[in-house]
Write a protein that holds these residues in place. Structure first.
Motif, PDB file in Angstrom:
ATOM      1  N   GLN A  81       3.832   1.295   5.543  1.00 51.25           N
ATOM      2  CA  GLN A  81       4.799   1.089   4.465  1.00 51.25           C
ATOM      3  C   GLN A  81       4.074   0.789   3.167  1.00 51.25           C
ATOM      4  O   GLN A  81       3.191  -0.076   3.127  1.00 51.25           O
ATOM      5  CB  GLN A  81       5.741  -0.066   4.835  1.00 51.25           C
ATOM      6  CG  GLN A  81       6.894  -0.249   3.892  1.00 51.25           C
ATOM      7  CD  GLN A  81       6.531  -1.062   2.664  1.00 51.25           C
ATOM      8  OE1 GLN A  81       5.605  -1.842   2.678  1.00 51.25           O
ATOM      9  NE2 GLN A  81       7.272  -0.852   1.586  1.00 51.25           N
ATOM     10  N   TYR A  82       4.402   1.518   2.107  1.00 54.66           N
ATOM     11  CA  TYR A  82       3.849   1.232   0.780  1.00 54.66           C
ATOM     12  C   TYR A  82       4.958   1.345  -0.240  1.00 54.66           C
ATOM     13  O   TYR A  82       5.903   2.106  -0.055  1.00 54.66           O
ATOM     14  CB  TYR A  82       2.731   2.227   0.424  1.00 54.66           C
ATOM     15  CG  TYR A  82       1.445   1.971   1.167  1.00 54.66           C
ATOM     16  CD1 TYR A  82       0.632   0.906   0.818  1.00 54.66           C
ATOM     17  CD2 TYR A  82       1.050   2.799   2.213  1.00 54.66           C
ATOM     18  CE1 TYR A  82      -0.549   0.663   1.502  1.00 54.66           C
ATOM     19  CE2 TYR A  82      -0.129   2.558   2.900  1.00 54.66           C
ATOM     20  CZ  TYR A  82      -0.923   1.490   2.528  1.00 54.66           C
ATOM     21  OH  TYR A  82      -2.079   1.241   3.215  1.00 54.66           O
ATOM     22  N   SER A 109       2.441   2.884  -4.875  1.00 55.95           N
ATOM     23  CA  SER A 109       1.206   2.797  -4.094  1.00 55.95           C
ATOM     24  C   SER A 109       1.014   4.006  -3.195  1.00 55.95           C
ATOM     25  O   SER A 109      -0.032   4.141  -2.567  1.00 55.95           O
ATOM     26  CB  SER A 109       1.222   1.534  -3.229  1.00 55.95           C
ATOM     27  OG  SER A 109       1.075   0.393  -4.032  1.00 55.95           O
ATOM     28  N   PRO A 152      -2.014   6.371  -4.528  1.00 51.24           N
ATOM     29  CA  PRO A 152      -3.316   5.746  -4.274  1.00 51.24           C
ATOM     30  C   PRO A 152      -3.640   5.650  -2.783  1.00 51.24           C
ATOM     31  O   PRO A 152      -4.803   5.792  -2.382  1.00 51.24           O
ATOM     32  CB  PRO A 152      -3.196   4.344  -4.875  1.00 51.24           C
ATOM     33  CG  PRO A 152      -2.029   4.364  -5.750  1.00 51.24           C
ATOM     34  CD  PRO A 152      -1.190   5.553  -5.440  1.00 51.24           C
ATOM     35  N   ALA A 153      -2.611   5.444  -1.950  1.00 49.50           N
ATOM     36  CA  ALA A 153      -2.848   5.295  -0.510  1.00 49.50           C
ATOM     37  C   ALA A 153      -3.453   6.564   0.061  1.00 49.50           C
ATOM     38  O   ALA A 153      -4.381   6.506   0.869  1.00 49.50           O
ATOM     39  CB  ALA A 153      -1.550   4.948   0.216  1.00 49.50           C
ATOM     40  N   GLN A 183      -4.903   9.048  -1.772  1.00 47.40           N
ATOM     41  CA  GLN A 183      -6.139   9.395  -2.489  1.00 47.40           C
ATOM     42  C   GLN A 183      -7.325   8.589  -1.981  1.00 47.40           C
ATOM     43  O   GLN A 183      -8.437   9.092  -1.878  1.00 47.40           O
ATOM     44  CB  GLN A 183      -5.963   9.140  -3.991  1.00 47.40           C
ATOM     45  CG  GLN A 183      -5.100  10.191  -4.654  1.00 47.40           C
ATOM     46  CD  GLN A 183      -4.805   9.843  -6.093  1.00 47.40           C
ATOM     47  OE1 GLN A 183      -4.637   8.668  -6.434  1.00 47.40           O
ATOM     48  NE2 GLN A 183      -4.741  10.844  -6.941  1.00 47.40           N
ATOM     49  N   SER A 184      -7.078   7.307  -1.680  1.00 45.64           N
ATOM     50  CA  SER A 184      -8.174   6.455  -1.237  1.00 45.64           C
ATOM     51  C   SER A 184      -8.509   6.694   0.227  1.00 45.64           C
ATOM     52  O   SER A 184      -9.538   6.268   0.706  1.00 45.64           O
ATOM     53  CB  SER A 184      -7.812   4.988  -1.445  1.00 45.64           C
ATOM     54  OG  SER A 184      -6.764   4.640  -0.572  1.00 45.64           O
ATOM     55  N   GLY A 185      -7.595   7.371   0.941  1.00 45.45           N
ATOM     56  CA  GLY A 185      -7.852   7.623   2.350  1.00 45.45           C
ATOM     57  C   GLY A 185      -7.287   6.551   3.260  1.00 45.45           C
ATOM     58  O   GLY A 185      -7.535   6.548   4.455  1.00 45.45           O
ATOM     59  N   ALA A 186      -6.515   5.621   2.697  1.00 48.04           N
ATOM     60  CA  ALA A 186      -5.883   4.583   3.520  1.00 48.04           C
ATOM     61  C   ALA A 186      -4.903   5.223   4.507  1.00 48.04           C
ATOM     62  O   ALA A 186      -4.696   4.715   5.603  1.00 48.04           O
ATOM     63  CB  ALA A 186      -5.167   3.568   2.643  1.00 48.04           C
TER      64      ALA A 186
END
Lengths: 290, 255
Positions: free
Chosen positions: A239-240, A244, A247-248, A250-253
């Motif tokens: 859940q974001y 977010s 970015p989630a 893009q950052s690979g999270a």
């Protein structure tokens, strides 16, 4: 004497403030057959969405924007606006939850707003250059238009009482093999009926990662489950907040976003989108008079 | 109708609300304590006189400027923005591994509170009369001893109202951590309103819950303050140079 004077002054100021905030004149838009009939009304849409841009197609209206879609609902209930633009599935969910709300069932490029498929569709987002896009496109292409609308009907019914089982869903994968790893998907879990949070695992809801006792369900969740299963992967829902989500990924999270997100040109610069997995008509929700 | 809906929210989502309150209190409590420790350390460093040794003096000055930068940066930017920058900055630098949410929340609140506490503690230390230090030196204490044994105990009592203020502010300010998805009370409200579409009703419940938390905390801290003040016939020396500035503690103090 000074005290009396200051009290008087404050009283006068308060009165003038109260007088100036008279109630807004409301417009009855319940009879509108096309978007041209909305003239004169105060309409709103969520900020930074195609919905807001689409309102530019109607002449002679006052346009408002709000950051969150529940703000739109508050604005409508409080009488600040006459109606707001939403996707038809959202309208169905919202109107089912509150009997005083109705919606004008406009049809895109006919009685309703002029829009391309990309503008009203929602797609899966992956990191730029990901090979997942091609794989997922094949899977999405395999979901027929009938299955999509049938699944959405079931989801809307389900959203009225998320904890009550409604039986088999229109979209389910036969593949139970999860040897290809985990597919981490981000969504808001707060955009009924596309994705929402519920307290039980009823109707195949997926536990939200790191959020004890919270489960995600909705159209996006069922599509995510199907895609993961077809890929032979296990699904993880993260859940974001809306801001977010990009970015989630893009950052690979997370690996991808399935969150009722439209593939706009601006977002296309940040991430890669698949083909759309659902297209909705844009409608206008209003409050029934009396 | 309205109150029925409010009650339904309480009954149906009590597990979410209680969990949210627990997380909020946990982050606010640990954040305040860690923040106070940061504040005490920076306060002591910044009020220590410079050493005659040139090397030590240089080190001390560097440390002081680092502390000032820390205070100015964290006091001068919104906590919401800091949360986004820290959380996603970490994720981008570490190839997508994200910080665990609750520790991340505690970290953000702690360093934020620390920046405020630094100034509160410094104010507390400089408000203690110089004669206290002089007296301590005259019986042979070092600066560090005088600080720990004489000054800090008085500082703690004097800054307690400001510290409880910070605690209350933290309980409310943890709500901004919802931007990174920390499941505190405000986040839970967001989840609930997205299910039932009853925004006003949901936030009414949450509003009451926040008030219960802050009110309870202020009452508890007021009790501790009273305890520290001691008996009614006990006079605290606020200032030794000016007898009018002395703080007299009376039994019938406003509660």
């Amino acid at each position: 004497m000074k005290r009396v004077l200051s009290i008087l002054m404050i009283a006068v100021m308060l009165c003038s403030a109260l007088v100036s905030c008279s109630s807004r004149e409301k417009n009855d838009i319940s009879g509108a057959a096309t978007i041209a009939d909305l003239t004169g009304a105060t309409l709103a849409a969520q900020a930074d969405t195609f919905h807001l841009t689409a309102l530019g197609q109607v002449e002679g209206i006052t346009v408002m924007d709000y950051p969150d879609f529940t703000d739109l609902l508050n604005a409508l209930n409080s009488g600040a606006i006459d109606g707001y633009v939403a996707e038809e599935p959202t309208a169905l969910s919202v109107c089912a939850a509150d009997a005083t709300l109705k919606y004008l069932p406009f049809i895109n490029n006919d009685t309703g707003f002029t829009a391309t498929d990309a503008e009203t569709g929602i797609a899966v987002a992956f990191k730029t250059g990901s090979e997942m896009v091609a794989k997922v496109n094949t899977i999405i292409a395999g979901i027929t238009a009938e299955t999509r609308s049938e699944l959405m009907k079931q989801i809307v019914t389900m959203s009225e009482n998320p904890d009550t089982e409604i039986g088999a869903l229109a979209l389910a994968s036969a593949n139970t093999d999860t040897s290809n790893g985990t597919l981490k998907i981000a969504m808001e879990c707060a955009y009924k009926p596309f994705n929402w949070t519920q307290t039980t695992a009823a109707n195949g809801a997926v536990a939200i990662q790191g959020k004890d006792g919270m489960y995600a369900n909705g159209y996006d969740v069922q599509v995510a489950k199907y895609i993961a299963a077809e890929l032979g992967m296990a699904l993880e829902v993260h859940q974001y907040e809306w801001d977010s989500l990009l970015p989630a990924v893009q950052s690979g999270a997370v690996d991808g976003i399935i969150a009722g997100m439209s593939p706009t040109a601006e977002r296309e610069e940040q991430v890669d989108f698949t083909e759309c997995y659902y297209n909705s008509n844009l409608v206008v929700i209003y409050k029934a008079q009396g | 109708m309205f109150f029925v809906q409010v009650w339904e929210i309480v009954v149906k989502y009590h597990s979410y609300l209680l969990k949210g309150m627990g997380t909020t209190l946990l982050i606010a409590l640990i954040g305040t304590i860690v923040g106070l420790v940061i504040g005490l350390l920076t306060g002591i460093v910044r009020t220590t006189p410079f050493s005659k040794n040139k090397l030590l003096c240089g080190l001390h000055k560097t440390l002081n400027s680092i502390i000032s930068v820390y205070i100015e940066v964290f006091r001068g930017t919104p906590m919401m923005v800091q949360s986004m920058v820290i959380y996603w900055g970490y994720a981008f630098l570490n190839g997508g591994s994200t910080l665990p949410l609750i520790p991340a929340g505690i970290f953000i609140v702690s360093i934020n509170t620390g920046a405020y506490m630094a100034e509160i503690v410094r104010g507390g230390i400089i408000s203690i009369d110089k004669g206290q230090f002089e007296g301590a030196y005259s019986v042979g204490m070092t600066h560090f001893q005088a600080m720990m044994q004489v000054v800090i105990p008085q500082v703690m009592r004097n800054i307690l109202p400001s510290v409880s203020n910070e605690f209350v502010i933290n309980i409310k300010d943890t709500s901004v951590l919802n931007v990174i998805g920390v499941a505190e009370l405000y986040y839970m409200a967001g989840a609930i309103k997205a299910i039932n579409f009853q925004t006003f009703q949901t936030y009414t419940v949450v509003c009451v819950l926040y008030f219960i938390m802050t009110f309870t905390v202020t009452r508890i801290l007021r009790l501790i303050e009273k305890k520290l003040n001691g008996k009614a016939n006990y006079t605290i020396c606020g200032s030794q140079s000016d007898s009018h500035a002395e703080i007299h503690v009376h039994e019938q103090e406003e509660s």
